[in-house]
Design an enzyme around this catalytic site. Structure first.
Site, short mmCIF file in Angstrom:
data_model
loop_
_atom_site.label_atom_id
_atom_site.label_comp_id
_atom_site.label_asym_id
_atom_site.label_seq_id
_atom_site.Cartn_x
_atom_site.Cartn_y
_atom_site.Cartn_z
N ALA A 1 32.79 -24.82 -0.27
CA ALA A 1 32.26 -24.57 1.07
C ALA A 1 32.36 -25.81 1.95
O ALA A 1 32.29 -26.95 1.48
CB ALA A 1 30.81 -24.13 0.97
N LEU B 1 27.20 -20.82 -1.40
CA LEU B 1 27.92 -19.56 -1.21
C LEU B 1 27.31 -18.81 -0.02
O LEU B 1 26.26 -19.20 0.49
CB LEU B 1 27.79 -18.72 -2.48
N LYS C 1 19.90 -23.45 2.22
CA LYS C 1 19.01 -22.57 2.96
C LYS C 1 19.84 -21.63 3.83
O LYS C 1 20.95 -21.99 4.20
CB LYS C 1 17.98 -23.34 3.78
#
Length: 412
Positions: free
Chosen positions: A36, A98, A121
């Site tokens: 990511a 994710l 978060k």
């Protein structure tokens, strides 16, 4: 000019920190689930200056993407699957960045595999998932795995200092604002995919809601209003790109939050303003016929990413009044401002806490995550009860908006 040079140096060091080449023998080895874009900012760069952290492996659903990510960031291992990371006894911790809809499943799998979890978060998609995740029996076992919802902004010195200035019982109003410019997102982003638990409240808005809970030191009793703009077409259905919500808290105070993922071209810093109820001060220099009143307003500019720039403004309005008639005899304002890029700058109870001026909020967060795993004292933490309450507030807002909470995973 000097302040600009200082800012440039601080930001440069934040993204290019001094590397700890000698790692501790008991350093924690991380596996990253998903290549990511947030991972370098949230973990990989902060880990460079932490002597007890090694980024050991990465896995992505796209092997080629994982290999390119590993090469770009000097990660020694690429795993074929997320399961391979969880099954590796050499991995101590996992970082989960994710899409929101996958947080619950993979955090649960990681906890059951005995891994410590640093979880982006919002922690999960809704309160149902939060109750399931944070009440896993493994989390209550002695020396069991540690899980932390990565609310990095809560670990920054400026936030700790700002919060120490607020009397929660006396808060009348909180207004929290954040934004991302229109060019920072696109309709194809996961933010706008309902099945992946997208939406502006899930993205930037979760910061706004968290600061309200912390400044009132309480959970909202009711969401009074939540206005949104959202998509209504297919995969983007029910995904808000902006919102404006209002909550009532137990002390009667009102909290307001607004955010947008389609903001103006110029990126303005997040800010939160706290208005406290008027208090009557003791002032022996006044005659008995008069009293002194104070009303305080506090603003933290840059509460999300304080490392780039932030400022704490304190405005006190004083009035001398006739005790019987209430007539104002004299009125004046006093304004000050402060910054705290380190705990030393915050001073007082925080002065001896660790940190360098180039430590981002993510670096402070990593420090506390490692401390908790190692059994050392943590100065700030987000426990499971806190994370559950946060998701309940998000659900409350989504219910009021008419969009409804994000979907619950079928994984158990």
């Amino acid at each position: 000019m000097g302040s600009m040079i200082s800012m440039a140096n601080r930001i440069y060091q934040a993204f290019n920190p001094p590397v700890q080449s000698a790692r501790a023998g008991d350093a924690l080895k991380f596996g990253v689930l998903g290549a990511a874009s947030i991972a370098p900012l949230a973990l990989i760069t902060p880990a460079k200056s932490h002597p007890e952290v090694i980024i050991q492996a990465v896995s992505s659903r796209d092997r080629k993407k994982a290999e390119e990510f590993a090469k770009a960031h000097g990660i020694p291992e690429v795993k074929d699957t997320y399961e391979d990371i969880l099954n590796d006894p050499n991995i101590d911790c996992v970082f989960i960045a994710l899409p929101n809809a996958l947080h619950y499943e993979w955090a649960t799998r990681a906890i059951r595999a005995g891994k410590h979890v640093l979880l982006e978060k919002p922690s999960v998609s809704n309160a149902t998932e939060a109750e399931l995740l944070f009440n896993l029996p493994e989390l209550s076992q002695p020396n069991g795995p540690v899980i932390l919802e990565a609310f990095h902004s809560r670990f920054f010195p400026a936030w700790s200092y700002f919060r120490s200035l607020v009397d929660p019982a006396n808060v009348a109003h909180v207004n929290a604002v954040s934004m991302i410019p229109w060019w920072g997102t696109s309709k194809d982003d996961i933010h706008f995919n309902y099945n992946l638990s997208g939406g502006s409240m899930m993205a930037m808005g979760t910061y706004n809601l968290a600061v309200m809970r912390l400044l009132f030191d309480a959970e909202p009793e009711e969401c009074l209003d939540c206005q949104v703009h959202s998509y209504t077409d297919g995969v983007h259905d029910k995904c808000d790109w902006d919102f404006n919500a209002k909550f009532r808290f137990p002390n009667g105070g009102i909290g307001e939050a607004s955010s947008t993922l389609k903001g103006p071209t110029y990126w303005t810093p997040s800010h939160v303003t706290v208005t406290q109820n008027e208090v009557i001060l003791s002032d022996k220099s006044l005659p008995d016929s008069q009293l002194k009143a104070q009303k305080r307003e506090l603003t933290l500019h840059g509460f999300v990413h304080g490392i780039f720039w932030h400022r704490i403004d304190i405005k006190d309005v004083f009035e001398i009044r006739d005790r019987d008639t209430g007539k104002v005899v004299r009125r004046w304002e006093e304004k000050t401002n402060h910054k705290a890029y380190t705990f030393k700058e915050a001073g007082g109870q925080f002065a001896d806490l660790p940190g360098e001026s180039f430590w981002m909020s993510y670096r402070h967060q990593l420090e506390q995550f490692v401390n908790r795993i190692k059994g050392r004292k943590t100065q700030e933490w987000v426990d499971g009860k806190d994370s559950i309450a946060q998701m309940k507030m998000l659900d409350m807002a989504y219910e009021k908006s008419g969009l409804g909470p994000r979907p619950t995973s079928s994984f158990r």
